[in-house]
Design a protein around this motif. Sequence first.
Motif, short mmCIF file in Angstrom:
data_model
loop_
_atom_site.label_atom_id
_atom_site.label_comp_id
_atom_site.label_asym_id
_atom_site.label_seq_id
_atom_site.Cartn_x
_atom_site.Cartn_y
_atom_site.Cartn_z
N PRO A 157 0.80 -1.23 0.00
CA PRO A 157 0.00 0.00 0.00
C PRO A 157 0.83 1.27 0.00
CG PRO A 157 0.01 -1.00 2.18
CD PRO A 157 0.69 -1.97 1.27
N HIS A 199 -7.12 -5.43 -2.67
CA HIS A 199 -7.44 -4.86 -1.37
C HIS A 199 -6.69 -3.55 -1.12
CE1 HIS A 199 -8.34 -4.64 2.93
NE2 HIS A 199 -7.04 -4.54 3.18
N TYR A 200 -5.39 -3.55 -1.46
CA TYR A 200 -4.55 -2.39 -1.13
C TYR A 200 -4.50 -1.33 -2.22
CZ TYR A 200 -2.76 -4.78 3.00
OH TYR A 200 -2.65 -5.40 4.22
N ARG A 201 -4.56 -1.76 -3.47
CA ARG A 201 -4.30 -0.81 -4.55
C ARG A 201 -5.53 -0.40 -5.33
NH1 ARG A 201 0.41 1.60 -3.88
NH2 ARG A 201 -0.01 2.39 -5.96
N GLU A 238 -5.08 0.62 7.81
CA GLU A 238 -6.45 0.90 7.36
C GLU A 238 -7.46 -0.06 7.98
OE1 GLU A 238 -7.67 3.37 5.58
OE2 GLU A 238 -5.70 4.32 5.46
N TRP A 255 0.76 -1.72 6.03
CA TRP A 255 -0.06 -2.87 5.65
C TRP A 255 -1.26 -3.04 6.57
CZ3 TRP A 255 0.91 -6.56 1.63
CH2 TRP A 255 2.07 -6.31 0.90
N SER A 267 -6.56 -7.10 6.87
CA SER A 267 -5.17 -7.28 6.41
C SER A 267 -4.57 -8.55 6.99
CB SER A 267 -4.33 -6.07 6.83
OG SER A 267 -4.82 -4.89 6.23
#
Length: 212
Positions: free
Chosen positions: A49, A189-191, A137, A134, A142
């Motif tokens: 992330p 999920h992250y990007r 959020e 990571w 995560s």
Amino acid sequence: MSDTPQPEPLLDDEQLERLDDFLASERVGEDALDLIGSHGFLVALAVAPSEAEPSAWIAELFQGEPAFGDAAEREEILGLLERLRCNAIAALEQGLLPELPFELTLDGLPAEETPIGDWCAGFMEGVFLDEPAWFEEDEEASATLLLPFMALSGLFDDEPDMAEFIGDGTRLEGLVRQLPELVLDLYLHYRVPPETPKPSPRRKKPAGRREA
């Protein structure tokens, strides 16, 4: 027929062989990641992330400065590593799966005794490079998404909460088969937040150049 994207090669065989030869040579410290671990590490950076500065991830991967033969070799090796990272980014941005450099089976062996364990350990080293990013959020989501990589890495075998999970060989074999899809899930999920249709843009940072 499955709609799952087919794995995408991140480097060709000749490039991987060149990296393997260098990373296995005496010019690299014994604590540096090998080819399999480096592959996992750089795929983690593609998913991450937050953007890691080249100087930071290069130092972590090599655990110091290798004894490059000359400036040309330094640029070549760092360029191949950067290409591996960028190719992973490009594949994931297109919704493709990364091709992993091992067979997706444990064959009854403990994960840490296989290339799968080495790769996942390298992946987790990429997470450790900026661990707060990571988890900041949504820590629970995560942790759930990273659990397969943690379990297969062998780095958490002494954790009481992990014992039952890693003791289930059938479950671990299933996770191994799903690893490329699990990488893509992490990337999404992250990007790719739900409210935005496209991945977050990235700023290009050549790895082979020294900062002024």
